[in-house]
Design a protein around this motif. Structure first.
Motif, PDB file in Angstrom:
ATOM      1  N   VAL A  20      16.105  16.440 -43.017  1.00 41.58           N
ATOM      2  CA  VAL A  20      15.500  15.876 -43.989  1.00 41.58           C
ATOM      3  C   VAL A  20      14.001  15.381 -43.742  1.00 41.58           C
ATOM      4  CG1 VAL A  20      15.981  13.649 -45.015  1.00 41.58           C
ATOM      5  CG2 VAL A  20      17.879  14.561 -44.284  1.00 41.58           C
ATOM      6  N   ALA A  21      13.722  15.122 -42.611  1.00 39.69           N
ATOM      7  CA  ALA A  21      12.278  14.743 -42.386  1.00 39.69           C
ATOM      8  C   ALA A  21      11.292  16.080 -42.807  1.00 39.69           C
ATOM      9  CB  ALA A  21      12.218  14.377 -40.957  1.00 39.69           C
ATOM     10  N   ALA A  22      11.734  17.103 -42.332  1.00 41.16           N
ATOM     11  CA  ALA A  22      10.831  18.318 -42.739  1.00 41.16           C
ATOM     12  C   ALA A  22      10.826  18.667 -44.291  1.00 41.16           C
ATOM     13  CB  ALA A  22      11.660  19.614 -41.881  1.00 41.16           C
ATOM     14  N   ASP A  23      12.100  18.542 -44.781  1.00 44.02           N
ATOM     15  CA  ASP A  23      12.091  18.867 -46.331  1.00 44.02           C
ATOM     16  C   ASP A  23      11.067  17.837 -46.896  1.00 44.02           C
ATOM     17  OD1 ASP A  23      13.750  21.099 -45.898  1.00 44.02           O
ATOM     18  OD2 ASP A  23      15.410  19.856 -46.246  1.00 44.02           O
ATOM     19  N   GLY A  34       2.613  19.599 -43.255  1.00 45.75           N
ATOM     20  CA  GLY A  34       3.519  18.397 -42.847  1.00 45.75           C
ATOM     21  C   GLY A  34       4.563  18.779 -42.293  1.00 45.75           C
ATOM     22  N   VAL A  35       5.312  19.804 -42.582  1.00 49.56           N
ATOM     23  CA  VAL A  35       6.497  20.319 -41.536  1.00 49.56           C
ATOM     24  C   VAL A  35       6.121  20.699 -40.188  1.00 49.56           C
ATOM     25  CG1 VAL A  35       8.057  22.177 -41.314  1.00 49.56           C
ATOM     26  CG2 VAL A  35       7.538  21.374 -43.885  1.00 49.56           C
ATOM     27  N   ILE A  47       6.310  18.798 -34.735  1.00 48.65           N
ATOM     28  CA  ILE A  47       5.700  18.522 -33.270  1.00 48.65           C
ATOM     29  C   ILE A  47       5.876  17.097 -32.962  1.00 48.65           C
ATOM     30  CG2 ILE A  47       3.384  17.932 -32.426  1.00 48.65           C
ATOM     31  CD1 ILE A  47       2.339  20.488 -34.084  1.00 48.65           C
ATOM     32  N   PHE A  48       6.072  15.861 -33.963  1.00 51.85           N
ATOM     33  CA  PHE A  48       6.340  14.636 -33.479  1.00 51.85           C
ATOM     34  C   PHE A  48       7.948  14.651 -32.982  1.00 51.85           C
ATOM     35  CE2 PHE A  48       3.226  12.691 -36.653  1.00 51.85           C
ATOM     36  CZ  PHE A  48       2.078  12.991 -35.681  1.00 51.85           C
ATOM     37  N   VAL A  49       8.704  15.385 -33.512  1.00 54.82           N
ATOM     38  CA  VAL A  49      10.299  15.224 -33.085  1.00 54.82           C
ATOM     39  C   VAL A  49      10.231  15.972 -31.803  1.00 54.82           C
ATOM     40  CG1 VAL A  49      12.561  16.415 -33.791  1.00 54.82           C
ATOM     41  CG2 VAL A  49      11.170  15.253 -35.474  1.00 54.82           C
ATOM     42  N   MET A  50       9.527  16.957 -31.595  1.00 56.55           N
ATOM     43  CA  MET A  50       9.592  17.638 -30.286  1.00 56.55           C
ATOM     44  C   MET A  50       9.106  16.723 -29.149  1.00 56.55           C
ATOM     45  SD  MET A  50       8.395  21.821 -30.589  1.00 56.55           S
ATOM     46  CE  MET A  50       6.748  21.062 -30.081  1.00 56.55           C
TER      47      MET A  50
END
Length: 91
Positions: A16-19, A29-30, A35-38
Motif C-alpha cells: 500500500v505504501a509503495a502504491d 517516491g517508491v 528505503i525508509f521501510v528498509m
C-alpha cells in the motif's frame, strides 16, 4: 484518498505504501518509501539484537534461565552464549 478502501483491502495491492507513493510522486517516491521501510526494519532488528542478549544473560545470571547462557567470554568480556542464542532465535 489516493487508494480506495476496497483497493487496500484487496489482495491486488499488497504494498500500500509503495502504491500510494507511486500514485503521488512516481517511481522516485517508491524508491524513497522502500528505503525508509528498509531503514526501519534494520533499526528494529538492531534494537532486538542489542536488548535480547542482555535479557537472556540477566535471567541466566539470576538463575531463572539455563546457567550456561550466563557464560562470559574470557578475552572479550561479552555474554557470547546469550548473543548466540538471540541470533539463533531471530534467524
Amino acid at each position: 484518498y489516493v487508494i480506495p478502501i476496497a483497493g487496500i483491502a484487496g489482495p491486488r495491492t499488497p504494498l500500500v505504501a509503495a502504491d500510494t507513493m507511486l500514485a503521488l510522486f512516481g517511481r522516485g517516491g517508491v524508491v524513497l518509501v522502500s528505503i525508509f521501510v528498509m531503514i526501519s526494519s534494520f533499526s528494529s532488528l538492531n534494537g532486538s539484537m542489542l536488548a535480547s542478549p542482555r535479557v537472556f544473560f540477566a535471567m541466566a545470571d539470576d538463575g531463572l534461565f539455563f546457567e550456561r547462557i550466563a557464560r562470559v567470554h574470557p578475552r572479550f568480556g561479552t555474554p557470547y552464549v546469550a548473543i548466540l542464542v538471540a541470533a539463533g532465535i531471530i534467524v
